[in-house]
Every structure is written in C-alpha cells, then in structure tokens.
Design a protein around this motif. Sequence first.
Motif, PDB file in Angstrom:
ATOM      1  N   UNK A  74       0.827  -1.199   0.000  1.00  0.00           N
ATOM      2  CA  UNK A  74       0.000   0.000   0.000  1.00  0.00           C
ATOM      3  C   UNK A  74       0.864   1.253   0.000  1.00  0.00           C
ATOM      4  N   UNK A  75       1.955   1.239   0.751  1.00  0.00           N
ATOM      5  CA  UNK A  75       2.851   2.386   0.798  1.00  0.00           C
ATOM      6  C   UNK A  75       3.449   2.696  -0.562  1.00  0.00           C
ATOM      7  N   UNK A  76       3.879   1.666  -1.287  1.00  0.00           N
ATOM      8  CA  UNK A  76       4.436   1.876  -2.618  1.00  0.00           C
ATOM      9  C   UNK A  76       3.384   2.413  -3.579  1.00  0.00           C
ATOM     10  N   UNK A  77       2.179   1.897  -3.465  1.00  0.00           N
ATOM     11  CA  UNK A  77       1.084   2.343  -4.328  1.00  0.00           C
ATOM     12  C   UNK A  77       0.767   3.823  -4.081  1.00  0.00           C
ATOM     13  N   UNK A  78       0.636   4.192  -2.814  1.00  0.00           N
ATOM     14  CA  UNK A  78       0.315   5.579  -2.471  1.00  0.00           C
ATOM     15  C   UNK A  78       1.457   6.512  -2.849  1.00  0.00           C
ATOM     16  N   UNK A  79       2.706   6.084  -2.617  1.00  0.00           N
ATOM     17  CA  UNK A  79       3.850   6.930  -2.965  1.00  0.00           C
ATOM     18  C   UNK A  79       3.895   7.218  -4.462  1.00  0.00           C
ATOM     19  N   UNK A  80       3.596   6.200  -5.267  1.00  0.00           N
ATOM     20  CA  UNK A  80       3.587   6.403  -6.720  1.00  0.00           C
ATOM     21  C   UNK A  80       2.482   7.369  -7.124  1.00  0.00           C
ATOM     22  N   UNK A  81       1.317   7.251  -6.512  1.00  0.00           N
ATOM     23  CA  UNK A  81       0.218   8.164  -6.818  1.00  0.00           C
ATOM     24  C   UNK A  81       0.550   9.590  -6.384  1.00  0.00           C
ATOM     25  N   UNK A  82       1.155   9.740  -5.210  1.00  0.00           N
ATOM     26  CA  UNK A  82       1.507  11.076  -4.727  1.00  0.00           C
ATOM     27  C   UNK A  82       2.540  11.735  -5.633  1.00  0.00           C
ATOM     28  N   UNK A  83       3.507  10.952  -6.069  1.00  0.00           N
ATOM     29  CA  UNK A  83       4.503  11.491  -6.992  1.00  0.00           C
ATOM     30  C   UNK A  83       3.844  11.953  -8.282  1.00  0.00           C
ATOM     31  N   UNK A  84       2.896  11.158  -8.769  1.00  0.00           N
ATOM     32  CA  UNK A  84       2.165  11.565  -9.973  1.00  0.00           C
ATOM     33  C   UNK A  84       1.349  12.811  -9.744  1.00  0.00           C
ATOM     34  N   UNK A  85       0.752  12.911  -8.526  1.00  0.00           N
ATOM     35  CA  UNK A  85      -0.041  14.096  -8.220  1.00  0.00           C
ATOM     36  C   UNK A  85       0.801  15.352  -8.184  1.00  0.00           C
ATOM     37  N   UNK A  86       2.014  15.279  -7.611  1.00  0.00           N
ATOM     38  CA  UNK A  86       2.896  16.445  -7.551  1.00  0.00           C
ATOM     39  C   UNK A  86       3.342  16.859  -8.943  1.00  0.00           C
ATOM     40  N   UNK A  87       3.763  15.875  -9.761  1.00  0.00           N
ATOM     41  CA  UNK A  87       4.242  16.193 -11.103  1.00  0.00           C
ATOM     42  C   UNK A  87       3.117  16.649 -12.021  1.00  0.00           C
ATOM     43  N   UNK A  88       1.873  16.224 -11.730  1.00  0.00           N
ATOM     44  CA  UNK A  88       0.756  16.638 -12.581  1.00  0.00           C
ATOM     45  C   UNK A  88       0.457  18.125 -12.449  1.00  0.00           C
ATOM     46  N   UNK A  89       0.968  18.744 -11.380  1.00  0.00           N
ATOM     47  CA  UNK A  89       0.821  20.198 -11.248  1.00  0.00           C
ATOM     48  C   UNK A  89       1.565  20.896 -12.383  1.00  0.00           C
ATOM     49  N   UNK A  90       2.690  20.305 -12.761  1.00  0.00           N
ATOM     50  CA  UNK A  90       3.476  20.858 -13.867  1.00  0.00           C
ATOM     51  C   UNK A  90       2.876  20.460 -15.207  1.00  0.00           C
ATOM     52  N   UNK A  91       2.492  19.175 -15.317  1.00  0.00           N
ATOM     53  CA  UNK A  91       1.962  18.675 -16.587  1.00  0.00           C
ATOM     54  C   UNK A  91       0.838  17.675 -16.289  1.00  0.00           C
ATOM     55  N   UNK A  92      -0.404  18.057 -16.553  1.00  0.00           N
ATOM     56  CA  UNK A  92      -1.582  17.313 -16.143  1.00  0.00           C
ATOM     57  C   UNK A  92      -1.603  15.852 -16.595  1.00  0.00           C
ATOM     58  N   UNK A  93      -1.241  15.540 -17.853  1.00  0.00           N
ATOM     59  CA  UNK A  93      -1.312  14.136 -18.300  1.00  0.00           C
ATOM     60  C   UNK A  93      -0.423  13.180 -17.506  1.00  0.00           C
ATOM     61  N   UNK A  94       0.567  13.723 -16.757  1.00  0.00           N
ATOM     62  CA  UNK A  94       1.433  12.837 -15.983  1.00  0.00           C
ATOM     63  C   UNK A  94       0.662  12.072 -14.918  1.00  0.00           C
ATOM     64  N   UNK A  95      -0.463  12.628 -14.461  1.00  0.00           N
ATOM     65  CA  UNK A  95      -1.258  11.936 -13.453  1.00  0.00           C
ATOM     66  C   UNK A  95      -1.788  10.619 -13.980  1.00  0.00           C
ATOM     67  N   UNK A  96      -2.193  10.608 -15.242  1.00  0.00           N
ATOM     68  CA  UNK A  96      -2.682   9.370 -15.857  1.00  0.00           C
ATOM     69  C   UNK A  96      -1.555   8.349 -15.961  1.00  0.00           C
ATOM     70  N   UNK A  97      -0.380   8.835 -16.368  1.00  0.00           N
ATOM     71  CA  UNK A  97       0.772   7.948 -16.508  1.00  0.00           C
ATOM     72  C   UNK A  97       1.139   7.329 -15.164  1.00  0.00           C
ATOM     73  N   UNK A  98       1.191   8.149 -14.117  1.00  0.00           N
ATOM     74  CA  UNK A  98       1.573   7.637 -12.807  1.00  0.00           C
ATOM     75  C   UNK A  98       0.456   6.805 -12.180  1.00  0.00           C
ATOM     76  N   UNK A  99      -0.782   7.083 -12.544  1.00  0.00           N
ATOM     77  CA  UNK A  99      -1.869   6.230 -12.081  1.00  0.00           C
ATOM     78  C   UNK A  99      -1.731   4.824 -12.632  1.00  0.00           C
ATOM     79  N   UNK A 100      -1.374   4.723 -13.933  1.00  0.00           N
ATOM     80  CA  UNK A 100      -1.138   3.418 -14.543  1.00  0.00           C
ATOM     81  C   UNK A 100       0.090   2.751 -13.935  1.00  0.00           C
ATOM     82  N   UNK A 101       1.124   3.550 -13.672  1.00  0.00           N
ATOM     83  CA  UNK A 101       2.340   3.008 -13.056  1.00  0.00           C
ATOM     84  C   UNK A 101       2.037   2.471 -11.663  1.00  0.00           C
TER      85      UNK A 101
END
Length: 432
Positions: A297-324
């Motif tokens: 669960x920690x790895x899953x949440x960390x990956x989502x949080x990283x995607x959420x932070x980077x999506x502030x810069x570029x929105x489509x990254x959230x989809x990429x990190x969600x899949x990751x």
Amino acid sequence: MHDTFKVSCKGERDSAVSEQQLRENLLRLGFGSRQLDRLLTGTPVIIKSGLSETMAIRYQQRLREAGLLTDVVPEGAAVQAEIAPQAGAAVPPVGAAPRPAPGEQPQRRMAPFAFTGNGSEYFGIWIVNILLMVVTLGFYAPWAKVRNLQYFYGHTLLEQQSFQYLADPWVIFRGRLVAVAAFIVWTIASNFFPIAAMALLVVFIPLVPWIIVRSLKFHAINSAYRNIRFDFTGRYWQAVQVVYLWPLLALLTLGLMVPFAVQRWHQFLTGNARYGRSAFALNLSVGEVYVFFLKMLGMFVATLLLGGVLSVVYQPLMVVFGFAAYLVLFGYMMAGLTNLVINGVKLEQHGFVSNLGKRRLLWIFFTNSLLILLTMGFFTPWAKVRMATYRASCTEMEVAGDLDGFIAGEAQHAGAVGMELGDAFDVGFGFG
C-alpha cells in the motif's frame, strides 16, 4: 559380469531390532501388512529385482537400517517368490545424500525446480486441443485439460524427476455432464422462472465450499511425484470460513481484515495438503501478511503522490503515474505474495524458497499479454511456457538429507463433479 541384481530375503532381522519395531519400520517404507506376513515367514523371497549393483546395495542398506537383513544376488539366482513394496515406496536414487547418524542433523541442500517444455512443442498440443474441441462442440474439453496438465507436470522437474498428472478424462467428462446439466437448469430457471432461479441460488451458495474442497482434492490425488500421490484433506466448514466468513469480515471492516483473510486462505490450502502420508505446513503469521500489505500500500500511495505532484506541472502525468501505480500494485502482489507464501511452506523437515522478481514477473506478464493480443491468441503456448519456465527457475526446495523417506498414503479416490461444477459456474480459486 552381471548387469542386473535383485535383493532377496529369508525373513532374518537384526538382533537389535524387535519384530514389532521391524514391522513398523517396514510399514513406513511402504510395505503392506500382508506382505510383511509373507516376508517374515522365513521363506526366501525377492523384494526388488532388475536393479543395478549400486542401486541394489543402496536398497539393501535402507532395509538394513529398518532392521531387515537381505542379500544382493545376480538376476537368475533361484528364489521362490517376489515381494515388492506397495506402489509409492521410493527406491533410493544413486545420488541421494547419505543417512545421518542417530542424533545428527541431516545435511541441507538446495534442489532447484526446472521446467523443460518449449513453446513450439506445446503449440502442437494446444492447437490440436482447440481444433478437437471445436469439432466435438466442446466435448473434448476434459481430454484437452488432462493433456495440458500432463504436459506441464511432465516437464516440471525436481532432482531430475518429473511430476505426474494421473486424472482419467472419462471421470472429468462424467463430472462435466453433471455440471452442464446444472448450468442448463440454472439458465432456464433464470429466464423463465425467476423465483425458482432464486431458490436454486440459495441452494448453490452453500454448495460452493463443497465444490472447492472436492476440486482441490481431485487435483491433489491425481498429482504425483516419484509415484507418490498428493492429497487434500480440507473440510467443508474450513472452506466456508475462507470463502464466506473471513471475506465478509474484510468487507465489514472496510478492508482492514483483508490480510487476515488472505493468510487464512493460504493456511487452508497449504495446511490441508499432503504428500503421501506427510503433511505440508505453512509457517506464515498474520502479522507478516499485514506487513506485506502495508508495504504494498505504501508503494502504491507513494507512486500516486509522486504523480499528483508532477501533474501540477503537466496534467497528463497523473494518468501515466496512475497506470504506473497499478502496475506496481499488480507486480508486487503477483511476485511478493507468492514469495511470501512459498518461503513459509514446510514439508516435514524440508522447506521451499521462491525469489520471483517483481519487475521481471510484471515484464513477462505484460509482454505476454501484448504478444497474445497482437497474434490473435496464437502466442498463448509460448506465453504459458515462458511464465512456467521463469516461475520454476525462481523456485527451490531446501532438502534435508534426501527425499526418500516419504511414504505413499492410502489409495484415494475423488470424483470430478466438484471440479467441473467449479468450472461451469466460474468459481475461482487456486494455490497461487
């Protein structure tokens, strides 16, 4: 120079071993009680024939350890009768580790599993199975299932000896007829008699644990290694708990009891498995499973949080990190849970080790799925062989001494109705 030898006996025993102890020792080696009565009368008999000199001497040593005195003689020497151990009693292989002295710990060594099949060879079996099922409108399915399992069992090796799948397709066929009939009744009732369909559903729900137990037992007793069959001794109430009770508690606690339910499921599968008369055990606590799920669960949440932070810069990254994040969760579950369970399995003094790589297993699964899609399913045989090869290469047995001390259990019989009902109604379960 003689090529083959036999082990003969006149019923003589070591003076340090009582007759009762001798009988018990020979029973553990696989002899039947009637055989012992004939064996100990003093009449010369053959215990085993057609052996090399090395194998005959090793067989003689094993019987001497049990307290029975025997002779190794060339083939052709006159002996009145032959008495062999019952099916399942294993002759010690030439390469077996020596027996430890009394009180001495057996030497431990790692014995790797291996899968020797190849995609091209299995493709021939796979495509013929499909064609015959089409021609027979599906009635060939039991034979296809047995052929597939026999191929994968027969190419899975441990210490250069393969596993065996021994099911009779006709038994599965009869079970499948019952399953098909039940499915037809259910379909008709669902379309024309909704109340009757609900009544059938009420009847079917308590049948699911029975179906699971029967299916697991059928597969187990039709699986063998060194001519010794496996078995499954799970009971109906145990299945009720792991199928309904613990998952329901996990649901009511909003997932907090999921690790507990998972641990109980694998405990049910492993703790009720048998190899001959020897029981498997699972040394895996609920706490260890909770720690595993928390890490996942920690790895899953960390990956989502990283995607959420980077999506502030570029929105489509959230989809990429969600899949990751999904891939991380999937790979961690597939490889990590398998490693956790297998590393906790014991068979008497023997253990097992699994070191599946999470990224490697995920890569094989992802590329297999892609290639199956691109080839319209024709890559399936290579995909199955590829996964089986990798799983076997990452699995070892920690052998204490040798594997010759196992005794075959009593002959078991289990019908295929439970297994085929499980297929017909898509009741998913397994050892993985």
